[in-house]
Design a protein around this motif. Structure first.
Motif, mmCIF file in Angstrom:
data_model
loop_
_atom_site.group_PDB
_atom_site.id
_atom_site.type_symbol
_atom_site.label_atom_id
_atom_site.label_comp_id
_atom_site.label_asym_id
_atom_site.label_seq_id
_atom_site.Cartn_x
_atom_site.Cartn_y
_atom_site.Cartn_z
ATOM 1 N N GLU A 5 0.837 -1.200 0.000
ATOM 2 C CA GLU A 5 0.000 0.000 0.000
ATOM 3 C C GLU A 5 0.871 1.249 0.000
ATOM 4 O O GLU A 5 2.019 1.227 0.462
ATOM 5 C CB GLU A 5 -0.907 0.037 1.235
ATOM 6 N N SER A 6 0.284 2.317 -0.457
ATOM 7 C CA SER A 6 0.909 3.635 -0.380
ATOM 8 C C SER A 6 -0.181 4.688 -0.389
ATOM 9 O O SER A 6 -1.335 4.397 -0.740
ATOM 10 C CB SER A 6 1.869 3.844 -1.556
ATOM 11 N N THR A 114 -1.446 1.025 5.950
ATOM 12 C CA THR A 114 -0.947 2.388 5.834
ATOM 13 C C THR A 114 -1.786 3.293 6.728
ATOM 14 O O THR A 114 -3.016 3.170 6.779
ATOM 15 C CB THR A 114 -0.974 2.880 4.368
#
Length: 120
Positions: A5-6, A114
């Motif tokens: 994820e980001s 995240t």
């Protein structure tokens, strides 16, 4: 199979963030993809999911504010979060149900999470 994820971060109430989740590894087909979140002291809850055909479903608390999408060619999913509220704060986890071979059933994989923090 790995999910990364980001896009998390700190944003003021009313702001927007876009989360991304990239799948990699040995993948024959990705079925459902989605996002869960977990706020401090609370259970993990489903935020949204999207099927391989593009059908979507949202938690009532995010309907009209969040949009989930996916790019099958890139093996990615996204969560566009608008009109963010402090109660949206939490760790967001992407997941994907992945078939690694055509003859195998799908297995559930998770991203590492995240952090999304919405300040009032």
């Amino acid at each position: 199979v790995q999910l990364v994820e980001s896009g998390g971060g700190l944003v003021q109430a009313g702001g927007s963030l876009r989360l991304s989740c990239a799948a990699s590894g040995r993948i024959f087909r990705i079925n459902d993809m989605g996002w869960y979140r977990q706020a401090p002291g609370k259970q993990r809850e489903l935020v949204a999911f999207i099927t391989s055909d593009g059908l979507t479903n949202y938690a009532d608390s995010v309907k009209g504010r969040f949009t989930i999408s996916r790019d099958n060619a890139k093996k990615m999913e996204y969560l566009q979060m608008n009109s963010l509220k402090p109660e949206d704060t939490g760790v967001y986890y992407c997941y994907a149900k992945v078939r690694v071979e055509y003859y195998l059933e799908a297995t559930l994989y998770w991203g590492q999470g995240t952090q999304v923090t919405v300040s009032s």
